[in-house]
Motif scaffolding. Structure first.
Motif, short mmCIF file in Angstrom:
data_model
loop_
_atom_site.label_atom_id
_atom_site.label_comp_id
_atom_site.label_asym_id
_atom_site.label_seq_id
_atom_site.Cartn_x
_atom_site.Cartn_y
_atom_site.Cartn_z
N TYR A 52 -10.71 -23.29 -12.86
CA TYR A 52 -10.94 -22.29 -13.89
C TYR A 52 -11.97 -21.27 -13.44
O TYR A 52 -12.87 -21.58 -12.66
CB TYR A 52 -11.46 -22.96 -15.17
CG TYR A 52 -10.42 -23.56 -16.07
CD1 TYR A 52 -9.37 -24.31 -15.56
CD2 TYR A 52 -10.50 -23.40 -17.43
CE1 TYR A 52 -8.42 -24.86 -16.39
CE2 TYR A 52 -9.56 -23.97 -18.27
CZ TYR A 52 -8.52 -24.70 -17.75
OH TYR A 52 -7.59 -25.24 -18.58
N SER A 53 -11.86 -20.08 -14.01
CA SER A 53 -12.89 -19.07 -13.82
C SER A 53 -14.08 -19.42 -14.73
O SER A 53 -13.97 -20.29 -15.60
CB SER A 53 -12.34 -17.70 -14.22
OG SER A 53 -12.06 -17.69 -15.62
N GLU A 54 -15.19 -18.72 -14.55
CA GLU A 54 -16.34 -18.92 -15.45
C GLU A 54 -15.93 -18.65 -16.89
O GLU A 54 -16.36 -19.34 -17.80
CB GLU A 54 -17.48 -17.98 -15.06
CG GLU A 54 -18.26 -18.45 -13.86
CD GLU A 54 -19.46 -17.56 -13.56
OE1 GLU A 54 -20.11 -17.08 -14.51
OE2 GLU A 54 -19.72 -17.34 -12.36
N GLN A 55 -15.09 -17.62 -17.10
CA GLN A 55 -14.63 -17.30 -18.46
C GLN A 55 -13.86 -18.48 -19.05
O GLN A 55 -14.04 -18.83 -20.21
CB GLN A 55 -13.74 -16.05 -18.45
CG GLN A 55 -13.22 -15.72 -19.84
CD GLN A 55 -12.06 -14.73 -19.83
OE1 GLN A 55 -11.42 -14.50 -18.80
NE2 GLN A 55 -11.79 -14.13 -20.98
N LYS B 223 -16.20 -21.30 -20.02
CA LYS B 223 -16.93 -20.93 -21.25
C LYS B 223 -16.01 -21.03 -22.47
O LYS B 223 -16.41 -21.55 -23.51
CB LYS B 223 -17.51 -19.53 -21.13
CG LYS B 223 -18.31 -19.14 -22.38
CD LYS B 223 -18.95 -17.78 -22.25
CE LYS B 223 -19.77 -17.34 -23.43
NZ LYS B 223 -19.64 -18.01 -24.68
N THR B 224 -14.77 -20.53 -22.36
CA THR B 224 -13.82 -20.60 -23.47
C THR B 224 -13.63 -22.05 -23.90
O THR B 224 -13.66 -22.37 -25.09
CB THR B 224 -12.47 -19.97 -23.08
OG1 THR B 224 -12.67 -18.59 -22.76
CG2 THR B 224 -11.45 -20.08 -24.20
N ASP C 83 -7.64 -16.04 -21.75
CA ASP C 83 -9.09 -16.21 -21.90
C ASP C 83 -9.66 -17.15 -20.84
O ASP C 83 -10.59 -17.91 -21.10
CB ASP C 83 -9.44 -16.73 -23.30
CG ASP C 83 -9.09 -15.73 -24.40
OD1 ASP C 83 -9.13 -14.51 -24.13
OD2 ASP C 83 -8.78 -16.18 -25.51
N GLY C 84 -9.07 -17.08 -19.65
CA GLY C 84 -9.54 -17.91 -18.55
C GLY C 84 -8.99 -19.33 -18.55
O GLY C 84 -9.25 -20.10 -17.63
#
Length: 161
Positions: A36-39, A42-43, A147-148
């Protein structure tokens, strides 16, 4: 596969929510977060925040079951609006012991016996696609990122009993 009778599945008690969310967080961080990306991280972590989940449980839009090995929570499953499998996580020390399948079959039985729905949907992580295929789920689209959050949308047709 170990005998699933040694594990007990029960509806989550609110006082156990923090333990269940800790299990979800730990399994997510080890098996999903690396993809996953940071986004996306966080999501997901925002979604599983205690107050967010508590509110969804209290307004009955999210139903949780937990699997215990004695008194330890080793697996969790959550259904959103009865027909969407929102979360299914098992402690890494309990993988490949039939716990996820046992949790899912418990929920499937409840859904079949109490609701008139024709399918269950899930947005599967990469890690779980093969598992959901073994349960009979079929992809409804290619892998997506929203949303990531990286997932493959799937559904399972529910036969009449």
């Amino acid at each position: 596969m170990e005998n699933s009778l040694k594990y007990q599945i029960k509806v989550l008690k609110m006082e156990e929510l923090e333990k269940a969310l800790a299990l979800i967080y730990n399994v997510f961080m080890e098996f999903e977060a690396p993809h996953y990306s940071e986004q996306g991280i966080k999501t997901f972590t925002d979604f599983i925040a205690f107050n967010s989940i508590k509110n969804m449980i209290q307004d009955d839009s999210l139903n949780f079951w937990v699997c215990y090995d004695r008194k330890k929570i080793v697996g969790v499953i959550a259904m959103k609006e009865v027909s969407h499998l929102g979360m299914l996580f098992v402690d890494k020390n309990y993988h490949r012991k039939g716990i996820a399948r046992h949790l899912f079959e418990t929920v499937l039985t409840m859904v079949r016996n109490n609701f008139k729905i024709k399918e269950i949907t899930v947005n599967s992580s990469r890690y779980a696609v093969e598992f959901y295929h073994k349960l009979g789920f079929q992809d409804t689209n290619l892998e997506q990122i929203v949303d990531g959050i990286r997932f493959t949308p799937m559904k399972l047709q529910i036969e009449e009993i």
